[in-house]
Scaffold this motif. Structure first.
Motif, PDB file in Angstrom:
ATOM      1  N   HIS A   1       8.390  -6.253  -1.904  1.00  0.00           N
ATOM      2  CA  HIS A   1       7.988  -5.132  -2.780  1.00  0.00           C
ATOM      3  C   HIS A   1       6.656  -4.503  -2.383  1.00  0.00           C
ATOM      4  CE1 HIS A   1      11.249  -6.378  -5.404  1.00  0.00           C
ATOM      5  NE2 HIS A   1      10.729  -7.582  -5.463  1.00  0.00           N
ATOM      6  N   LEU A   2       6.146  -4.801  -1.179  1.00  0.00           N
ATOM      7  CA  LEU A   2       4.897  -4.187  -0.735  1.00  0.00           C
ATOM      8  C   LEU A   2       5.180  -3.167   0.362  1.00  0.00           C
ATOM      9  CD1 LEU A   2       2.467  -7.260  -0.459  1.00  0.00           C
ATOM     10  CD2 LEU A   2       2.986  -5.860  -2.464  1.00  0.00           C
ATOM     11  N   ASP A   3       4.559  -1.982   0.273  1.00  0.00           N
ATOM     12  CA  ASP A   3       4.706  -1.030   1.363  1.00  0.00           C
ATOM     13  C   ASP A   3       3.707  -1.396   2.459  1.00  0.00           C
ATOM     14  OD1 ASP A   3       2.209  -0.075   0.593  1.00  0.00           O
ATOM     15  OD2 ASP A   3       3.023   1.627  -0.500  1.00  0.00           O
TER      16      ASP A   3
ATOM     17  N   ILE B   1      14.564   5.637  15.997  1.00  0.00           N
ATOM     18  CA  ILE B   1      13.514   6.263  15.195  1.00  0.00           C
ATOM     19  C   ILE B   1      13.231   5.446  13.939  1.00  0.00           C
ATOM     20  CG2 ILE B   1      12.758   8.380  14.063  1.00  0.00           C
ATOM     21  CD1 ILE B   1      13.398   8.773  17.005  1.00  0.00           C
ATOM     22  N   ALA B   2      11.955   5.079  13.753  1.00  0.00           N
ATOM     23  CA  ALA B   2      11.529   4.402  12.520  1.00  0.00           C
ATOM     24  C   ALA B   2      10.999   5.441  11.550  1.00  0.00           C
ATOM     25  CB  ALA B   2      10.442   3.379  12.830  1.00  0.00           C
ATOM     26  N   LEU B   3      11.487   5.386  10.313  1.00  0.00           N
ATOM     27  CA  LEU B   3      11.027   6.289   9.251  1.00  0.00           C
ATOM     28  C   LEU B   3      10.090   5.487   8.348  1.00  0.00           C
ATOM     29  CD1 LEU B   3      11.469   9.159   8.037  1.00  0.00           C
ATOM     30  CD2 LEU B   3      13.289   8.159   6.644  1.00  0.00           C
ATOM     31  N   VAL B   4       8.812   5.887   8.300  1.00  0.00           N
ATOM     32  CA  VAL B   4       7.824   5.146   7.517  1.00  0.00           C
ATOM     33  C   VAL B   4       7.181   6.070   6.484  1.00  0.00           C
ATOM     34  CG1 VAL B   4       7.338   3.605   9.453  1.00  0.00           C
ATOM     35  CG2 VAL B   4       5.871   5.593   9.084  1.00  0.00           C
ATOM     36  N   GLY B   5       6.482   5.476   5.538  1.00  0.00           N
ATOM     37  CA  GLY B   5       5.800   6.221   4.484  1.00  0.00           C
ATOM     38  C   GLY B   5       5.635   5.336   3.266  1.00  0.00           C
ATOM     39  N   PRO B   6       4.787   5.732   2.308  1.00  0.00           N
ATOM     40  CA  PRO B   6       4.550   4.886   1.130  1.00  0.00           C
ATOM     41  C   PRO B   6       5.786   4.755   0.261  1.00  0.00           C
ATOM     42  CG  PRO B   6       3.503   7.044   0.877  1.00  0.00           C
ATOM     43  CD  PRO B   6       3.993   6.974   2.281  1.00  0.00           C
ATOM     44  N   ASN B   7       5.831   3.698  -0.567  1.00  0.00           N
ATOM     45  CA  ASN B   7       6.934   3.531  -1.507  1.00  0.00           C
ATOM     46  C   ASN B   7       7.009   4.751  -2.430  1.00  0.00           C
ATOM     47  OD1 ASN B   7       7.545   1.042  -0.485  1.00  0.00           O
ATOM     48  ND2 ASN B   7       6.679  -0.133  -2.182  1.00  0.00           N
TER      49      ASN B   7
ATOM     50  N   PRO C   1      17.165  -3.208   7.162  1.00  0.00           N
ATOM     51  CA  PRO C   1      18.194  -4.143   7.629  1.00  0.00           C
ATOM     52  C   PRO C   1      17.736  -5.595   7.726  1.00  0.00           C
ATOM     53  CG  PRO C   1      17.324  -2.881   9.473  1.00  0.00           C
ATOM     54  CD  PRO C   1      16.739  -2.282   8.229  1.00  0.00           C
ATOM     55  N   THR C   2      16.412  -5.832   7.749  1.00  0.00           N
ATOM     56  CA  THR C   2      15.930  -7.215   7.895  1.00  0.00           C
ATOM     57  C   THR C   2      15.703  -7.917   6.559  1.00  0.00           C
ATOM     58  OG1 THR C   2      13.624  -6.492   8.025  1.00  0.00           O
ATOM     59  CG2 THR C   2      14.812  -6.694  10.103  1.00  0.00           C
TER      60      THR C   2
ATOM     61  N   HIS D   1      10.036  -2.098   6.387  1.00  0.00           N
ATOM     62  CA  HIS D   1       8.651  -2.500   6.144  1.00  0.00           C
ATOM     63  C   HIS D   1       8.236  -3.612   7.102  1.00  0.00           C
ATOM     64  CE1 HIS D   1       8.927  -0.904   1.765  1.00  0.00           C
ATOM     65  NE2 HIS D   1       8.351  -0.029   2.562  1.00  0.00           N
ATOM     66  N   ASP D   2       9.174  -4.032   7.975  1.00  0.00           N
ATOM     67  CA  ASP D   2       8.904  -5.119   8.924  1.00  0.00           C
ATOM     68  C   ASP D   2       8.283  -4.519  10.180  1.00  0.00           C
ATOM     69  OD1 ASP D   2       9.029  -7.145  10.839  1.00  0.00           O
ATOM     70  OD2 ASP D   2      10.804  -8.038   9.930  1.00  0.00           O
TER      71      ASP D   2
END
Length: 642
Positions: free
Chosen positions: A195-197, A358-364, A473-474, A501-502
């Motif tokens: 549950h942590l971004d 492509i990794a899609l990242v950003g805050p929760n 997926p992890t 988030h990994d």
């Protein structure tokens, strides 16, 4: 100082042993990771150490004054209080002292109402209490609360918000925050990164690195473990083994130990075979029977090694494609996404070409999962356009595994989708994902999170899609299964768009990072570490530009500051390059030291030192390696001293 010792601890569930003869020691400032397969007994051991579960045998030795704080997996904070009031409960003792100080101050404001001796007593009492209050953090506890709440991503919240109105993930973060504020001597955390971004994870890493006490952690986040821990205890086959260093060092040591033990085992087996052969051929012959008997005694006295046990059975799979897509896979133009017409994010534009990952990242809460669902058309877009390339076939992995709630058996969940395949083939595929024997007869809805994740991956593999869209997926996978998944995705010949988030996973898989915010997408070419480096550069540039813009407007002063700005910018760039080169050199030096050690081991082997040409060849390679090592050490020393 030794804070806690676990000696010969054992635990069984019914007739099934979970842990046997466990030994573990925790000292001040230790940062210990507990690793092992799902079901190996990691959480059980943490619960026993924390006093939340009984042991069958063994001892746990801990001084009375040592305090333990324990946060179980996915434990939310249940309270009717507000966020702020609940955090204040940690400091009840300090708040009582604070009230007592106020009372004494009020009494001291009117000296005339006391005899001089009584007034002196109150002054001394006040001085003593004030010193204790200060030493215990009385003047900073409110600041500590704000710091922890800010770090755990509650800075945008009204602190008067009632906790019982929050989501499960928010309650879990608050439970973690409350435990951190208590500052126990031993901090026990079971999957604290759930549950942590990514921003909150980075803050937690820094917080734990500076934590005053010892930390015992179970986590599947390898990047987090690499940053935080300095020891790893592995639970495997009910036993525990200690390794020094972070998670990456543990993997290296484990591989080296296995290779060394296997060589020693094979060497002994070869010697045993020779002895047995000699005894068999010579025992009956009068001229050699004494020598044969001597060898038999030697064989009887020999302490035979057990064959080293490799890794426990891992999932084994790969992703193939049925047909290749065109070069253009996906084009997103000015897209707005959200629910029921309410926008979560907008002005989203990007494109994917064949073979990219492509990794899609950003805050929760910024809409990463929403974007994936919009692309796979399980959610409608609010505005904008999505164009798919020719021959694109999408395989989608949902982090919620929402579709895996049926009352089918595991076997039928897969077989019903591919009825033309025979049962043996379906069982083989499920076996590759660790569903063997009666496991395939389990009801899907009763599976654990890890089992559902593996079944969802099995279904995804069977699709043979050329464009994989993966949402976390992890999640629920143990460390070994994560590595298998990574290797499968690295070898995958199609295109990948994923949210995770990994950070370790992102580093291994991503060729590009897309950062999603509420009103744009920013693109970074490279892995997660490169993305972080570029973000830091951008922040430094903004700070320098802001400083330059606030300077006096006089041309001479402006020119001077502009020069200083350029110099500062160049200095920061050079410092980053220096640090990167030091890290590269340390890796090269470590590899060369291993190489030299291997050459020197080879030179000690009889079959090598009796062969003159081999000795010359290995000596030459060894000298070259040593010469290269000297050069690298010299460069490292110069850079480290700068």
């Amino acid at each position: 100082m030794i804070l806690l010792q676990v000696n010969q601890l054992s635990k069984s569930y019914g007739a099934d042993p979970i842990l046997t003869n466990i030994k573990l020691e925790v000292q001040t400032r230790d940062r210990i990771a507990l690793v092992g397969r799902n079901g190996a007994g990691k959480s059980t051991l943490l619960k026993i150490i924390a006093g939340h579960m009984s042991k069958d045998s063994g001892d746990i030795i801990k001084p009375k004054e040592v305090t333990i704080g324990y946060l179980a997996q996915n434990t939310g904070l249940e309270s009717g209080l507000s966020i702020w009031d609940e955090m204040l409960t940690v400091f009840e003792n300090l708040r009582r002292q604070e009230k007592e100080l106020r009372k004494l101050e009020e009494a001291m404001s009117d000296p005339s109402s006391f005899q001089s001796s009584e007034y002196e007593r109150i002054l001394k009492e006040y001085d003593l209490l004030q010193v204790q209050f200060k030493e215990n953090g009385g003047y900073q506890y409110e600041s500590d609360i704000r710091s922890v709440l800010h770090g755990l991503n509650f800075h945008s919240f009204d602190y008067s918000t009632k906790i019982d109105s929050l989501s499960g993930g928010q309650k879990t973060r608050l439970a973690l925050g409350k435990l951190l504020l208590k500052k126990p001597d031993i901090l026990i955390l079971d999957e604290p990164t759930n549950h942590l971004d990514i921003d909150t994870l980075s803050w937690l890493e820094q917080y734990l690195q500076g934590y005053h006490g010892a930390i015992l952690i179970v986590s599947h986040d390898r990047y987090f473990l690499d940053k935080v821990v300095n020891q790893v205890y592995e639970i495997s086959r009910k036993q525990i083994t200690k390794f020094t260093g972070n998670y990456s060092a543990y993997l290296d040591q484990k591989a080296e130990n296995y290779e060394r033990d296997m060589k020693q085992y094979e060497k002994q087996q070869e010697e045993v075979a020779k002895l047995q052969d000699f005894i068999q051929r010579n025992l009956a012959r009068a001229s050699t029977t004494k020598r044969a008997q001597s060898r038999r005694k030697k064989l009887e006295k020999m302490q035979l090694m057990d064959k080293p046990l490799g890794d426990e059975k891992s999932a084994n799979f790969s992703f193939e494609i049925e047909r290749q897509s065109g070069n253009d896979v996906l084009k997103v133009e000015d897209l707005a996404i959200g629910y029921n017409g309410e926008k979560v994010s907008e002005q989203i534009s990007f494109r994917l070409t064949r073979g990219e990952s492509i990794a899609l990242v950003g805050p929760n809460g910024v809409g990463k999962s929403t974007l994936l669902k919009t692309i796979v058309e399980t959610l409608p877009s609010i505005s904008g356009e999505i164009h798919y390339g020719s021959n694109v076939g999408i395989g989608y992995y949902d982090q919620e595994q929402a579709k895996l709630t049926s009352n089918k058996r595991v076997l039928n969940e897969l077989w019903d989708d591919y009825p033309l395949k025979n049962e043996k083939d379906i069982r083989t595929i499920l076996g590759n994902f660790l569903f063997s024997g009666d496991d395939v007869l389990k009801i899907v809805s009763s599976l654990s999170g890890g089992e559902k994740a593996r079944l969802a991956l099995a279904k995804l593999m069977m699709q043979k899609a050329n464009f994989l869209i993966l949402d976390e997926p992890t999640n629920h996978l143990d460390l070994d299964s994560k590595e298998i998944l990574e290797n499968a995705l690295i070898d995958y010949p199609g295109t990948i768009l994923f949210v995770s988030h990994d950070r370790y996973f992102i580093n291994r898989i991503a060729t590009k990072v897309l950062e999603l915010s509420n009103n744009k997408v920013a693109e970074f070419l490279g892995d997660y570490d490169y993305y972080i480096e570029k973000k830091l550069e951008q922040e430094e540039l903004k700070a320098l530009e802001s400083k330059a813009n606030s300077l006096n407007s006089s041309s001479a002063s402006h020119s001077l500051e502009k020069t200083n700005y350029q110099q500062d910018k160049e200095a920061k760039k050079l410092e980053r390059q220096r640090k990167r080169r030091i890290e590269e050199l340390e890796d090269l030096i470590a590899n060369l030291e291993v190489e030299i050690e291997q050459y020197e081991e080879l030179l000690c082997q009889p079959e090598v030192f009796q062969d003159h040409e081999k000795v010359l060849e290995i000596n030459q390679k060894n000298e070259n390696a040593k010469e290269k090592l000297d050069q690298l050490m010299e460069e490292w020393t110069e850079l480290a001293e700068e």
